[in-house]
Design an enzyme around this catalytic site. Sequence first.
Site, PDB file in Angstrom:
ATOM      1  CG  ASP A  20     -21.648 100.327  57.203  1.00  0.00           C
ATOM      2  OD1 ASP A  20     -21.726 100.943  56.122  1.00  0.00           O
ATOM      3  OD2 ASP A  20     -20.854 100.657  58.105  1.00  0.00           O
ATOM      4  CG  HIS A  37     -24.611 101.250  47.053  1.00  0.00           C
ATOM      5  ND1 HIS A  37     -24.469 101.118  48.416  1.00  0.00           N
ATOM      6  CD2 HIS A  37     -23.983 102.401  46.728  1.00  0.00           C
ATOM      7  CE1 HIS A  37     -23.778 102.155  48.892  1.00  0.00           C
ATOM      8  NE2 HIS A  37     -23.472 102.947  47.885  1.00  0.00           N
ATOM      9  CG  LEU A 131     -40.513  89.038  56.382  1.00  0.00           C
ATOM     10  CD1 LEU A 131     -39.837  88.401  57.602  1.00  0.00           C
ATOM     11  CD2 LEU A 131     -39.535  88.967  55.206  1.00  0.00           C
TER      12      LEU A 131
HETATM   13  C1  IPE Z   1     -25.315 103.333  58.354  1.00  0.00           C
HETATM   14  O1  IPE Z   1     -24.175 103.231  57.566  1.00  0.00           O
HETATM   15  C2  IPE Z   1     -26.489 103.674  57.496  1.00  0.00           C
HETATM   16  C3  IPE Z   1     -26.971 102.607  56.624  1.00  0.00           C
HETATM   17  C4  IPE Z   1     -26.544 101.368  56.639  1.00  0.00           C
HETATM   18  C5  IPE Z   1     -28.006 102.992  55.719  1.00  0.00           C
HETATM   19  P1  IPE Z   1     -23.202 104.474  57.358  1.00  0.00           P
HETATM   20  O2  IPE Z   1     -22.095 104.005  56.495  1.00  0.00           O
HETATM   21  O3  IPE Z   1     -23.967 105.655  56.882  1.00  0.00           O
HETATM   22  O4  IPE Z   1     -22.704 104.754  58.853  1.00  0.00           O
HETATM   23  P2  IPE Z   1     -21.401 105.469  59.395  1.00  0.00           P
HETATM   24  O5  IPE Z   1     -21.222 106.725  58.583  1.00  0.00           O
HETATM   25  O6  IPE Z   1     -20.266 104.520  59.215  1.00  0.00           O
HETATM   26  O7  IPE Z   1     -21.671 105.719  60.844  1.00  0.00           O
HETATM   27  C1  IPE Z   2     -24.064 100.866  53.435  1.00  0.00           C
HETATM   28  O1  IPE Z   2     -22.833 100.718  52.820  1.00  0.00           O
HETATM   29  C2  IPE Z   2     -25.134 101.386  52.494  1.00  0.00           C
HETATM   30  C3  IPE Z   2     -25.535 102.772  52.741  1.00  0.00           C
HETATM   31  C4  IPE Z   2     -25.164 103.513  53.750  1.00  0.00           C
HETATM   32  C5  IPE Z   2     -26.410 103.363  51.761  1.00  0.00           C
HETATM   33  P1  IPE Z   2     -21.838 101.947  52.700  1.00  0.00           P
HETATM   34  O2  IPE Z   2     -22.120 102.671  51.437  1.00  0.00           O
HETATM   35  O3  IPE Z   2     -21.865 102.780  53.922  1.00  0.00           O
HETATM   36  O4  IPE Z   2     -20.461 101.187  52.574  1.00  0.00           O
HETATM   37  P2  IPE Z   2     -19.106 101.567  53.306  1.00  0.00           P
HETATM   38  O5  IPE Z   2     -19.379 101.650  54.761  1.00  0.00           O
HETATM   39  O6  IPE Z   2     -18.666 102.867  52.717  1.00  0.00           O
HETATM   40  O7  IPE Z   2     -18.189 100.434  52.979  1.00  0.00           O
HETATM   41 MG    MG Z   3     -20.840 102.737  55.688  1.00  0.00          MG
END
Ligand code: IPE
Ligand code: IPE
Ligand code: MG
Length: 243
Positions: A20, A37, A131
């Site tokens: 995240d 990303h 892995l």
């Molecule tokens: C969790 O991150 C999902 C992934 C890392 C793919 P999110 O950004 O979607 O989670 P929330 O919305 O903060 O709970």
């Molecule tokens: C995690 O990073 C990746 C996915 C959920 C696809 P985020 O896109 O949730 O990044 P933040 O949390 O908005 O910074």
């Molecule tokens: Mg996020």
Amino acid sequence: MNDPTVRFNAALHHLGVIMDGNGRWAQQRGLPRSAGHQAGVQALKRLVSFAGEYNIRIITAFAFSTENWHRPSSEVNFLMRLLAETIAKEIDELAEKGVHLRFIGRLHELPKDLIRTLDGAMARTAANDQLVLNVALNYGGRAEIVDAVRKIADLVQRGQLALDDIGEELVARQMTTEGLPDPDLIIRTGGEHRLSNFLLWQSAYAELWVTSTYWPDFDRRELVRALMAYQVRKRRFGRIHEI
Ligand code: IPE
Ligand code: IPE
Ligand code: MG
């Protein structure tokens, strides 16, 4: 503690990562979320390259949740393209390094061409044993449990399974992680203290470690910090002594 060369020997077979913070990493730099990303892909590539040095045999990485469809379609489309492109670009090197690529989640709901790419990558690396890289895509722990309940109910309805046969082992076998041990440690980057629907069944006794570092900045040093913390955890599994 922060010595990046430290060897890590505690039993940690399966590492879960909630990757995240990509969006916030980009925002902080005045870049579009898509750049976050892209940088996130590089962070996962790095982790895969050194995980073996710490005796990690399985990584389950949360890449796209069942709830992430609620993001703007431009971001969802970008992520789908990025996934397909990344697999196409990295598959040779992963195959050569002995990585077994697996994908978990409601894969059938993904775009058709992406499904073909996923199937090809899984088939090509199925015999690899250095892995397991298990990528959770359109994955939700609740959806997974619902799907397992449906499969079990179907078997009961057909008379192929008796109610008394339903136990934890049988349920675990209906999960998308079938054949893999439960995660020992789940790392969440980006600072939130929640699972966000990741591996709900499997994480019953996982150790959790949260860092405020955004996923694209996750490096060997951060992994070592998590492993050092994990190493001193007392895993009792409900008993009064560590086992
Ligand atoms: C969790 O991150 C999902 C992934 C890392 C793919 P999110 O950004 O979607 O989670 P929330 O919305 O903060 O709970
Ligand atoms: C995690 O990073 C990746 C996915 C959920 C696809 P985020 O896109 O949730 O990044 P933040 O949390 O908005 O910074
Ligand atoms: Mg996020």
